[in-house]
Design an enzyme around this catalytic site. Structure first.
Site, PDB file in Angstrom:
ATOM      1  N   ASP A   7      -6.511  13.699  -5.805  1.00  0.00           N
ATOM      2  CA  ASP A   7      -6.784  12.484  -6.552  1.00  0.00           C
ATOM      3  C   ASP A   7      -8.011  12.447  -7.379  1.00  0.00           C
ATOM      4  O   ASP A   7      -9.075  12.944  -7.126  1.00  0.00           O
ATOM      5  CB  ASP A   7      -6.670  11.329  -5.242  1.00  0.00           C
ATOM      6  CG  ASP A   7      -6.402   9.913  -6.285  1.00  0.00           C
ATOM      7  OD1 ASP A   7      -5.555   9.976  -6.902  1.00  0.00           O
ATOM      8  OD2 ASP A   7      -7.368   9.105  -5.894  1.00  0.00           O
ATOM      9  N   GLU A   9     -10.435   9.461 -10.041  1.00  0.00           N
ATOM     10  CA  GLU A   9     -10.812   8.252 -10.324  1.00  0.00           C
ATOM     11  C   GLU A   9     -11.015   8.335 -11.823  1.00  0.00           C
ATOM     12  O   GLU A   9     -11.736   9.166 -12.175  1.00  0.00           O
ATOM     13  CB  GLU A   9     -11.715   7.329  -9.372  1.00  0.00           C
ATOM     14  CG  GLU A   9     -11.123   7.059  -8.070  1.00  0.00           C
ATOM     15  CD  GLU A   9     -10.021   6.357  -7.884  1.00  0.00           C
ATOM     16  OE1 GLU A   9      -9.729   5.598  -8.954  1.00  0.00           O
ATOM     17  OE2 GLU A   9      -9.217   6.544  -6.923  1.00  0.00           O
ATOM     18  N   GLU A  52     -12.536  -3.658 -15.826  1.00  0.00           N
ATOM     19  CA  GLU A  52     -11.370  -3.636 -14.990  1.00  0.00           C
ATOM     20  C   GLU A  52     -11.680  -1.973 -14.032  1.00  0.00           C
ATOM     21  O   GLU A  52     -10.831  -2.345 -12.954  1.00  0.00           O
ATOM     22  CB  GLU A  52     -10.136  -3.349 -16.060  1.00  0.00           C
ATOM     23  CG  GLU A  52      -9.856  -4.535 -16.773  1.00  0.00           C
ATOM     24  CD  GLU A  52     -11.083  -4.735 -17.996  1.00  0.00           C
ATOM     25  OE1 GLU A  52     -11.821  -3.832 -18.017  1.00  0.00           O
ATOM     26  OE2 GLU A  52     -11.049  -6.037 -18.616  1.00  0.00           O
ATOM     27  N   HIS A 150      -9.900   1.927  -4.262  1.00  0.00           N
ATOM     28  CA  HIS A 150      -9.389   3.174  -4.613  1.00  0.00           C
ATOM     29  C   HIS A 150     -10.696   3.936  -4.424  1.00  0.00           C
ATOM     30  O   HIS A 150     -11.800   3.664  -4.904  1.00  0.00           O
ATOM     31  CB  HIS A 150      -8.692   3.279  -5.849  1.00  0.00           C
ATOM     32  CG  HIS A 150      -7.683   2.747  -6.019  1.00  0.00           C
ATOM     33  ND1 HIS A 150      -6.535   3.454  -6.602  1.00  0.00           N
ATOM     34  CD2 HIS A 150      -7.036   1.549  -5.436  1.00  0.00           C
ATOM     35  CE1 HIS A 150      -5.288   2.473  -6.741  1.00  0.00           C
ATOM     36  NE2 HIS A 150      -5.615   1.479  -5.908  1.00  0.00           N
ATOM     37  N   ASP A 155      -8.057   8.592  -0.726  1.00  0.00           N
ATOM     38  CA  ASP A 155      -6.514   8.613  -1.243  1.00  0.00           C
ATOM     39  C   ASP A 155      -6.071   9.986  -1.210  1.00  0.00           C
ATOM     40  O   ASP A 155      -4.825   9.991  -0.783  1.00  0.00           O
ATOM     41  CB  ASP A 155      -6.579   8.112  -2.548  1.00  0.00           C
ATOM     42  CG  ASP A 155      -6.876   6.751  -2.842  1.00  0.00           C
ATOM     43  OD1 ASP A 155      -7.279   6.040  -1.915  1.00  0.00           O
ATOM     44  OD2 ASP A 155      -6.867   6.127  -4.003  1.00  0.00           O
TER      45      ASP A 155
END
Length: 232
Positions: A7, A9, A52, A150, A155
């Protein structure tokens, strides 16, 4: 069989408009079960952090300022994943960012054929149902209460459990693990055998008499009777 649950980010949604990786988390599986090997790096994206994106993962530009850039972790990342299949939730997104970073360094990119997309697996198994990670954790009873934001490694760990359920649960992996370990040791997998005492099959006198009467009804004597007569 080694697989890597992966995973990432990022600072946004599109590497072509300047978004970068900020975190990579990987969990290695052996025969579908966690092997204990993990790879986790925070990455300095060399740019600002949009509000965001910060709300999603909580990684600020200040926190990432002293972290290594992708070029500094690329070799260790590639060494960790080797040539194993990559289990990724929404694989196209993560692969696009990883390949953008690799291409920026002039390194070979990762082919999409290596990716196992768990979103596609979930949608095929549960048509019309939500396929995000939180929904799948709820469906399979996986505790994700500590997932307030997250995080790539967290994750990946949750996804490893989801992936195991998507392929049929824990038992198949355990069985494969035993066989693989035995094969690695150069021997067949042990099979437990339970000794049972011999069962008596001798007929009673009444059963033997009834059987003989039944055979007498045939025009031709059975083979074993003819053989007994010849030998006698």
């Amino acid at each position: 069989m080694r697989e890597i649950v992966l995973d990432t980010e990022t600072t946004g949604f599109d590497p072509l408009t300047g978004d970068r990786l900020v975190e990579i988390g990987c969990v290695a599986l052996f025969n579908h079960l966690p092997s204990g090997e993990v790879f986790h790096r925070y990455i300095n994206p060399e740019r600002d952090m949009p509000e965001e994106a910060f709300k999603v993962h909580g990684l600020s530009a200040a926190f990432l300022a002293d972290k290594p850039v992708f070029a500094a972790v690329a070799d260790s990342f590639l060494d960790f994943i080797g040539d194993a299949p990559l289990v990724i939730h929404n694989a196209e997104f993560d692969m696009r960012f990883l390949n953008a970073e690799l291409a920026r360094l002039g390194r070979p990119t990762l082919p999409m054929s290596r990716a196992i997309d768990t979103v596609a697996m979930a949608r095929k198994r549960f048509p019309g149902a939500q396929a995000n990670l939180d929904a799948l954790c709820r469906r399979f009873g996986i505790d994700n209460s500590h997932r307030t934001q997250h995080g790539a490694l967290l994750d990946a760990e949750l996804l490893a459990e989801v992936y195991l359920q998507l392929i049929g649960g824990r038992q198949p992996g355990l069985e494969l693990g035993v066989r693989a370990a035995a094969a690695a040791a150069g021997r067949a997998a042990p099979v437990e055998r339970v000794a049972r005492p011999p069962r008596p099959h001798a007929p009673s006198a009444a059963e033997a008499e009834a059987h003989a009467a039944f055979l007498d009804r045939f025009k031709a004597a059975p083979v074993w009777r003819r053989q007994a007569a010849e030998e006698g």
